[in-house]
Design a protein around this motif. Structure first.
Motif, PDB file in Angstrom:
ATOM      1  N   THR A 140       0.716  -1.149   0.058  1.00  0.00           N
ATOM      2  CA  THR A 140       0.008  -0.126   0.011  1.00  0.00           C
ATOM      3  C   THR A 140       0.896   1.400  -0.133  1.00  0.00           C
ATOM      4  OG1 THR A 140      -1.628  -1.147   1.184  1.00  0.00           O
ATOM      5  CG2 THR A 140      -1.727   1.382   1.475  1.00  0.00           C
ATOM      6  N   LEU A 141       1.876   1.226   0.717  1.00  0.00           N
ATOM      7  CA  LEU A 141       2.675   2.251   0.699  1.00  0.00           C
ATOM      8  C   LEU A 141       3.555   2.582  -0.659  1.00  0.00           C
ATOM      9  CD1 LEU A 141       4.644   1.700   4.370  1.00  0.00           C
ATOM     10  CD2 LEU A 141       2.881   3.659   3.479  1.00  0.00           C
ATOM     11  N   LEU A 142       3.831   1.437  -1.090  1.00  0.00           N
ATOM     12  CA  LEU A 142       4.555   1.668  -2.651  1.00  0.00           C
ATOM     13  C   LEU A 142       3.404   2.144  -3.372  1.00  0.00           C
ATOM     14  CD1 LEU A 142       6.866   0.866  -4.570  1.00  0.00           C
ATOM     15  CD2 LEU A 142       5.842  -1.424  -4.515  1.00  0.00           C
ATOM     16  N   GLU A 148       6.963   7.985  -7.854  1.00  0.00           N
ATOM     17  CA  GLU A 148       8.397   8.113  -7.919  1.00  0.00           C
ATOM     18  C   GLU A 148       9.118   6.669  -8.144  1.00  0.00           C
ATOM     19  OE1 GLU A 148      10.568  10.442  -4.321  1.00  0.00           O
ATOM     20  OE2 GLU A 148       8.907   9.457  -3.601  1.00  0.00           O
ATOM     21  N   HIS A 149      10.279   6.771  -8.718  1.00  0.00           N
ATOM     22  CA  HIS A 149      10.884   5.544  -9.277  1.00  0.00           C
ATOM     23  C   HIS A 149      11.180   4.753  -7.841  1.00  0.00           C
ATOM     24  CE1 HIS A 149      14.247   2.996  -9.946  1.00  0.00           C
ATOM     25  NE2 HIS A 149      13.914   3.011 -11.289  1.00  0.00           N
ATOM     26  N   GLN A 153      11.852   5.087  -3.238  1.00  0.00           N
ATOM     27  CA  GLN A 153      10.720   4.900  -2.531  1.00  0.00           C
ATOM     28  C   GLN A 153      11.392   3.905  -1.384  1.00  0.00           C
ATOM     29  OE1 GLN A 153       6.767   4.025  -3.809  1.00  0.00           O
ATOM     30  NE2 GLN A 153       7.670   4.238  -5.878  1.00  0.00           N
ATOM     31  N   GLN A 154      12.360   3.293  -1.642  1.00  0.00           N
ATOM     32  CA  GLN A 154      12.978   2.367  -0.789  1.00  0.00           C
ATOM     33  C   GLN A 154      13.110   2.439   0.679  1.00  0.00           C
ATOM     34  OE1 GLN A 154      16.661   0.768  -2.086  1.00  0.00           O
ATOM     35  NE2 GLN A 154      16.590  -1.187  -0.655  1.00  0.00           N
ATOM     36  N   ARG A 155      13.909   3.819   0.975  1.00  0.00           N
ATOM     37  CA  ARG A 155      14.163   4.075   2.414  1.00  0.00           C
ATOM     38  C   ARG A 155      12.929   4.752   3.112  1.00  0.00           C
ATOM     39  NH1 ARG A 155      17.648   0.803   3.607  1.00  0.00           N
ATOM     40  NH2 ARG A 155      19.104   0.636   2.024  1.00  0.00           N
ATOM     41  N   ALA A 181      14.154  -6.684   2.014  1.00  0.00           N
ATOM     42  CA  ALA A 181      13.875  -5.582   1.258  1.00  0.00           C
ATOM     43  C   ALA A 181      15.297  -4.472   1.243  1.00  0.00           C
ATOM     44  CB  ALA A 181      12.803  -4.771   2.034  1.00  0.00           C
ATOM     45  N   GLU A 182      16.343  -5.151   1.938  1.00  0.00           N
ATOM     46  CA  GLU A 182      17.462  -4.041   1.701  1.00  0.00           C
ATOM     47  C   GLU A 182      18.186  -4.516  -0.162  1.00  0.00           C
ATOM     48  OE1 GLU A 182      19.720  -2.095   3.178  1.00  0.00           O
ATOM     49  OE2 GLU A 182      18.059  -1.964   4.624  1.00  0.00           O
TER      50      GLU A 182
END
Length: 422
Positions: A140-142, A148-149, A153-155, A181-182
């Motif tokens: 959901t956050l993604l 955004e690429h 968004q990863q961090r 997820a790293e």
């Protein structure tokens, strides 16, 4: 005709129907399943538990699918999470094929700290539900930041998940998720649609396949879901299934084929989950532009069921019910000579049930004579199979059995006033 359907294949296909009316391109359920499965594979649990996580993830929002418009508001935030999770539980809990998914789905929004709800908390929440909750939250956050690429968004996403550990989410599950997820590849896999097939094919565990009776059980659940989308179609899919199976029997189909016909009838309107509520619920005839929107539903029925390469006949029987013998039907304009008998049967059953059901644009129920006249007229115009229409009315009482109560209380009234079932 054999049916050798792997459950993962079926759940993956049917999960597409769950987000049709929200955003059919999002693949929310697939991506949630991919995240949840990756978490489960890092935990010291049995393969059966990993399988449960994967299957339940694919169907986790089944309780919301008929009412996405009510679930999502303004900024896209979820409302009524507990309600749709409970609705999903009620749909599945008595199912022989899907009952094991009921509890994980019921508690996939339960908070780890137990705040704000009379639900289990902490380790009392089923592990599969805790995993799905974390995976769903990440997806959901993604989705919310999709402009955004993904690697940008990863961090921020990982920071948000870390802040919710021990509150909304299981801290042990979050710890595993933060670790996997790293890898940049984890995020790139999530947005690479070409990778999805490989992900699922690698998880076609063992040689377990669904029996036809189990597929029928699952189709019954989805028929309930489909018919819940509108107050005017409370049991439409089941009645189409019933009439189609009767016609198949009368045409000499074997028992396995009759069961397959029942499944096709139950799923023929699967694509209606793509139709906005204001169109489905309109109290009056549809405007031309609304009719155009309505025509997409058979396309989505076909595309979803054709994901199952072991299901070719059922997908055609189910999805071609608005194709016509003159080749002017929709959505594929299939020439009449290419319309299989099964597709013609579902088309006749669908028209018959629609004409006998109460509808907002028909103030009075049609009589048997009126229904027969309308269907014969369509057959004369090469829209319906004339032989099947005649066969249907030769077995009219059998076709109506169990469908409705008679307008004035019992079947004897037909001879008095010609009333169709109400």
């Amino acid at each position: 005709m054999l049916y050798n359907i792997h459950p993962l294949k079926l759940f993956r296909a049917l999960s597409l129907s769950l987000e049709l009316s929200h955003d059919g391109s999002a693949r929310h359920h697939w991506r949630t399943a991919m995240i949840a499965s990756r978490i489960a594979e890092e935990l010291p649990i049995e393969d059966s538990e990993r399988q449960l996580v994967l299957h339940a993830s694919l169907l986790h929002d089944i309780g919301a699918a008929a009412h996405w418009d009510e679930e999502f508001v303004g900024d896209g935030a979820f409302e009524g999470a507990a309600q749709h999770a409970e609705a999903g539980y009620r749909l599945l809990k008595d199912s022989r094929a899907l009952g094991r998914l009921a509890l994980p789905i019921r508690y996939h929004h339960a908070r780890w700290d137990g705040m704000g709800a009379a639900e289990p908390a902490g380790k009392a929440i089923p592990l599969a539900a805790r995993i799905i909750h974390a995976a769903n939250r990440m997806e959901t956050l993604l989705a919310e930041e999709k402009r955004e690429h993904v690697l940008l968004q990863q961090r921020p996403i990982l920071k948000t998940l870390a802040s919710e550990a021990g509150k909304e989410l299981d801290p042990a599950v979050v710890a595993v998720l933060l670790q996997i997820a790293e890898k940049e590849s984890f995020w790139l896999d999530l947005i690479n649609y070409q990778y999805y097939d490989r992900f699922f094919s690698l998880r076609m565990e063992g040689h377990m396949h669904l029996q036809l009776a189990e597929i029928l059980d699952i189709a019954e659940i989805f028929a309930t879901l489909i018919d819940q989308a509108s107050q005017f179609t409370a049991r439409h899919s089941r009645f189409v299934s019933q009439v189609a199976a009767l016609l198949a029997e009368k045409k000499g189909f074997c028992q396995m084929e009759v069961t397959a016909m029942r499944i096709a009838g139950l799923l023929h309107d699967l694509g209606k989950l793509s139709i906005p509520a204001h169109v489905l619920e309109k109290e009056g005839k549809l405007a031309p532009e609304e009719q155009t929107i309505m025509r997409q539903h058979t396309y989505y029925t076909y595309r979803i069921l054709s994901e199952l390469d072991d299901f070719p006949l059922i997908s055609q029987w189910a999805a071609y019910h608005h194709e016509t013998l003159d080749g002017e039907g929709y959505p594929f304009r299939v020439p009449g000579e290419q319309l299989r008998l099964g597709s013609r049967i579902v088309a006749v059953a669908d028209v018959f049930v629609a004409l006998t059901e109460p509808r907002p644009y028909r103030p009075k129920l049609l009589t048997r004579h009126q229904v027969e006249e309308i269907m014969q007229e369509r057959a004369a115009k090469n829209k319906l199979d004339d032989g099947l229409v005649k066969l249907l009315f030769q077995h009219y009482r059998e076709a109506c059995a169990g469908m409705h109560k008679w307008e004035n209380g019992d079947a004897e009234n037909e001879g008095k006033n010609g009333a169709m079932p109400s």
